[in-house]
Design a protein around this motif. Structure first.
Motif, mmCIF file in Angstrom:
data_model
loop_
_atom_site.group_PDB
_atom_site.id
_atom_site.type_symbol
_atom_site.label_atom_id
_atom_site.label_comp_id
_atom_site.label_asym_id
_atom_site.label_seq_id
_atom_site.Cartn_x
_atom_site.Cartn_y
_atom_site.Cartn_z
ATOM 1 N N LEU A 154 0.881 -1.335 -0.078
ATOM 2 C CA LEU A 154 0.079 -0.089 0.212
ATOM 3 C C LEU A 154 0.716 1.292 -0.113
ATOM 4 O O LEU A 154 0.736 1.975 -0.553
ATOM 5 N N SER A 155 2.082 1.488 1.035
ATOM 6 C CA SER A 155 2.374 2.837 0.846
ATOM 7 C C SER A 155 3.748 2.391 -0.559
ATOM 8 O O SER A 155 3.487 3.674 -0.665
ATOM 9 N N ILE A 156 3.742 1.344 -1.338
ATOM 10 C CA ILE A 156 4.162 1.721 -2.318
ATOM 11 C C ILE A 156 3.355 2.683 -3.854
ATOM 12 O O ILE A 156 3.523 3.557 -4.394
ATOM 13 N N PHE A 157 2.178 2.069 -3.857
ATOM 14 C CA PHE A 157 1.300 2.656 -4.459
ATOM 15 C C PHE A 157 0.407 3.764 -3.650
ATOM 16 O O PHE A 157 0.076 4.628 -5.221
ATOM 17 N N THR A 158 0.401 4.234 -2.453
ATOM 18 C CA THR A 158 -0.781 4.989 -2.487
ATOM 19 C C THR A 158 0.527 6.607 -2.762
ATOM 20 O O THR A 158 0.607 7.651 -2.723
ATOM 21 N N HIS A 159 1.689 5.659 -2.428
ATOM 22 C CA HIS A 159 3.237 7.014 -2.679
ATOM 23 C C HIS A 159 2.520 8.119 -3.433
ATOM 24 O O HIS A 159 2.955 9.248 -4.461
ATOM 25 N N LYS A 160 2.692 6.635 -4.862
ATOM 26 C CA LYS A 160 1.857 6.964 -6.341
ATOM 27 C C LYS A 160 1.333 7.807 -6.791
ATOM 28 O O LYS A 160 0.798 8.193 -7.964
ATOM 29 N N ASN A 161 0.084 6.857 -6.641
ATOM 30 C CA ASN A 161 -1.754 7.051 -7.107
ATOM 31 C C ASN A 161 -2.461 7.487 -5.414
ATOM 32 O O ASN A 161 -3.370 6.099 -5.999
ATOM 33 N N SER A 162 -2.318 8.066 -5.213
ATOM 34 C CA SER A 162 -2.743 7.777 -3.247
ATOM 35 C C SER A 162 -4.620 8.176 -3.555
ATOM 36 O O SER A 162 -4.924 7.504 -2.892
ATOM 37 N N LEU B 52 -7.132 0.579 -7.156
ATOM 38 C CA LEU B 52 -6.560 -0.456 -6.763
ATOM 39 C C LEU B 52 -6.860 -1.191 -5.447
ATOM 40 O O LEU B 52 -5.610 -1.935 -6.114
ATOM 41 N N LEU B 53 -6.644 -0.762 -4.694
ATOM 42 C CA LEU B 53 -6.670 -2.549 -3.892
ATOM 43 C C LEU B 53 -7.349 -3.638 -3.499
ATOM 44 O O LEU B 53 -6.307 -4.607 -3.351
#
Length: 75
Positions: free
Chosen positions: A13-21, A27-28
């Motif tokens: 989640l930290s990887i994807f929220t950094h790019k696509n919050s 995405l989840l």
């Protein structure tokens, strides 16, 4: 085991929220599907295989199977 899984989910989640919050809710489900389909070292198989005794099949799996020379039956 639960703590390790929670740590893995948090990392993903930290990887994807950094790019696509803003897209996290969309995405989840895909992130969780990918996590459940991945073979885990500790249990030696994926969660899907452990829970349902089979892997999920996706459209790309069917395409690859049709294109491979190692088909076991003709459809």
């Amino acid at each position: 085991m639960v703590e390790r899984y929670n740590r893995t989910v948090k990392h993903i989640l930290s990887i994807f929220t950094h790019k696509n919050s803003q897209d996290l809710n969309e995405l989840l489900p895909f992130l969780m599907m990918a996590s459940r389909a991945t073979k885990h070292k500790s249990i030696g198989c994926s969660q899907n295989l452990m829970m349902f005794e089979k892997e999920n099949s996706f459209p790309i799996d069917r395409i690859v199977w049709l294109l491979s020379d190692q088909r076991k039956c003709n459809m």
